[in-house]
Design a protein around this motif. Structure first.
Motif, PDB file in Angstrom:
ATOM      1  N   VAL A   1       0.806  -1.221   0.000  1.00  0.00           N
ATOM      2  CA  VAL A   1       0.000   0.000   0.000  1.00  0.00           C
ATOM      3  C   VAL A   1       0.845   1.279   0.000  1.00  0.00           C
ATOM      4  CG1 VAL A   1      -1.983  -1.084   1.104  1.00  0.00           C
ATOM      5  CG2 VAL A   1      -0.202  -0.039   2.518  1.00  0.00           C
ATOM      6  N   LEU A   2       2.161   1.153  -0.074  1.00  0.00           N
ATOM      7  CA  LEU A   2       3.016   2.335   0.017  1.00  0.00           C
ATOM      8  C   LEU A   2       3.537   2.828  -1.331  1.00  0.00           C
ATOM      9  CD1 LEU A   2       5.150   1.476   3.169  1.00  0.00           C
ATOM     10  CD2 LEU A   2       2.996   2.739   3.019  1.00  0.00           C
ATOM     11  N   TYR A   3       3.127   2.200  -2.412  1.00  0.00           N
ATOM     12  CA  TYR A   3       3.706   2.528  -3.716  1.00  0.00           C
ATOM     13  C   TYR A   3       3.341   3.926  -4.217  1.00  0.00           C
ATOM     14  CZ  TYR A   3      -0.922   1.169  -5.339  1.00  0.00           C
ATOM     15  OH  TYR A   3      -2.272   1.083  -5.507  1.00  0.00           O
ATOM     16  N   ASN A   4       2.192   4.465  -3.812  1.00  0.00           N
ATOM     17  CA  ASN A   4       1.766   5.782  -4.288  1.00  0.00           C
ATOM     18  C   ASN A   4       2.013   6.812  -3.192  1.00  0.00           C
ATOM     19  OD1 ASN A   4       0.510   8.066  -5.244  1.00  0.00           O
ATOM     20  ND2 ASN A   4      -1.367   7.026  -5.867  1.00  0.00           N
ATOM     21  N   HIS A   5       3.129   7.514  -3.307  1.00  0.00           N
ATOM     22  CA  HIS A   5       3.519   8.472  -2.281  1.00  0.00           C
ATOM     23  C   HIS A   5       2.481   9.572  -2.090  1.00  0.00           C
ATOM     24  CE1 HIS A   5       8.091   7.399  -2.628  1.00  0.00           C
ATOM     25  NE2 HIS A   5       7.318   6.342  -2.483  1.00  0.00           N
TER      26      HIS A   5
ATOM     27  N   PHE B   1       5.353  -4.644   2.257  1.00  0.00           N
ATOM     28  CA  PHE B   1       5.605  -3.948   0.996  1.00  0.00           C
ATOM     29  C   PHE B   1       6.943  -4.412   0.419  1.00  0.00           C
ATOM     30  CE2 PHE B   1       7.101  -1.537   4.590  1.00  0.00           C
ATOM     31  CZ  PHE B   1       8.393  -1.182   4.252  1.00  0.00           C
ATOM     32  N   PRO B   2       7.049  -4.383  -0.901  1.00  0.00           N
ATOM     33  CA  PRO B   2       8.332  -4.724  -1.521  1.00  0.00           C
ATOM     34  C   PRO B   2       9.323  -3.571  -1.341  1.00  0.00           C
ATOM     35  CG  PRO B   2       6.727  -4.161  -3.200  1.00  0.00           C
ATOM     36  CD  PRO B   2       6.007  -4.130  -1.879  1.00  0.00           C
ATOM     37  N   ASP B   3      10.590  -3.886  -1.402  1.00  0.00           N
ATOM     38  CA  ASP B   3      11.640  -2.886  -1.256  1.00  0.00           C
ATOM     39  C   ASP B   3      11.819  -2.139  -2.574  1.00  0.00           C
ATOM     40  OD1 ASP B   3      13.750  -1.404  -0.348  1.00  0.00           O
ATOM     41  OD2 ASP B   3      15.211  -3.017  -0.515  1.00  0.00           O
ATOM     42  N   ARG B   4      11.301  -0.921  -2.616  1.00  0.00           N
ATOM     43  CA  ARG B   4      11.455  -0.106  -3.824  1.00  0.00           C
ATOM     44  C   ARG B   4      11.325   1.375  -3.460  1.00  0.00           C
ATOM     45  NH1 ARG B   4       5.950  -2.208  -5.384  1.00  0.00           N
ATOM     46  NH2 ARG B   4       4.678  -0.820  -4.184  1.00  0.00           N
ATOM     47  N   ASP B   5      12.067   2.191  -4.071  1.00  0.00           N
ATOM     48  CA  ASP B   5      11.948   3.655  -4.003  1.00  0.00           C
ATOM     49  C   ASP B   5      11.830   4.228  -2.597  1.00  0.00           C
ATOM     50  OD1 ASP B   5      11.981   3.712  -6.790  1.00  0.00           O
ATOM     51  OD2 ASP B   5       9.800   3.542  -6.906  1.00  0.00           O
ATOM     52  N   ASN B   6      12.381   3.561  -1.597  1.00  0.00           N
ATOM     53  CA  ASN B   6      12.334   4.066  -0.222  1.00  0.00           C
ATOM     54  C   ASN B   6      10.926   4.460   0.224  1.00  0.00           C
ATOM     55  OD1 ASN B   6      15.149   3.772   0.185  1.00  0.00           O
ATOM     56  ND2 ASN B   6      15.488   5.680  -0.943  1.00  0.00           N
ATOM     57  N   ASP B   7       9.949   3.627  -0.145  1.00  0.00           N
ATOM     58  CA  ASP B   7       8.558   3.912   0.198  1.00  0.00           C
ATOM     59  C   ASP B   7       8.365   4.140   1.686  1.00  0.00           C
ATOM     60  OD1 ASP B   7       7.760   3.678  -2.453  1.00  0.00           O
ATOM     61  OD2 ASP B   7       7.167   1.571  -2.247  1.00  0.00           O
ATOM     62  N   GLU B   8       9.002   3.300   2.512  1.00  0.00           N
ATOM     63  CA  GLU B   8       8.818   3.424   3.957  1.00  0.00           C
ATOM     64  C   GLU B   8       9.373   4.738   4.483  1.00  0.00           C
ATOM     65  OE1 GLU B   8      12.751   1.209   3.518  1.00  0.00           O
ATOM     66  OE2 GLU B   8      10.892   1.384   2.427  1.00  0.00           O
ATOM     67  N   ASP B   9      10.477   5.216   3.898  1.00  0.00           N
ATOM     68  CA  ASP B   9      11.040   6.494   4.331  1.00  0.00           C
ATOM     69  C   ASP B   9      10.096   7.646   4.014  1.00  0.00           C
ATOM     70  OD1 ASP B   9      13.328   5.253   5.286  1.00  0.00           O
ATOM     71  OD2 ASP B   9      14.393   5.484   3.379  1.00  0.00           O
TER      72      ASP B   9
END
Length: 109
Positions: free
Chosen positions: A66-70, A95-103
């Motif tokens: 759910v974090l892919y859309n900043h 979530f998959p590890d991509r584009d520092n979504d969690e940050d």
């Protein structure tokens, strides 16, 4: 899509029930849609009120990818807060590890 989500839940339900002795339910939630939020709030309140005698009646919200859309992180964080503020709640976000979504999401959490 609700049908796909329910099918995926059904496929994993046996394994989940072996590990978690709790009532589980799957529901569609677009955190930008007030009707979806109200529906899920109603489901949560109904389930928690029927399990009031259960000593382990906390809430767990599980969200996947759910974090892919900043652009929606603020709405997601607000919705999770609204859904969880009235009871003991654990929130798990996979979530998959991509584009520092969690940050990007962390300041809203």
């Amino acid at each position: 899509d609700n049908e796909w989500m329910q099918r995926n839940f059904d496929l994993n339900e046996t394994m989940l029930r072996e590990r978690i002795s709790a009532t589980m339910e799957v529901a569609r939630l677009d955190w930008r849609n007030p009707d979806d939020i109200a529906t899920v709030q109603t489901i949560i309140q109904e389930r928690l009120s029927t399990s009031a005698s259960d000593s382990n009646n906390g809430l767990m919200i599980v969200a996947s990818d759910v974090l892919y859309n900043h652009d929606t992180h603020q709405d997601l964080a607000t919705t999770l807060y609204e859904l969880s503020k009235s009871q003991s709640t654990r929130i798990i976000i996979g979530f998959p590890d991509r584009d520092n979504d969690e940050d990007h999401f962390r300041p809203f959490a």
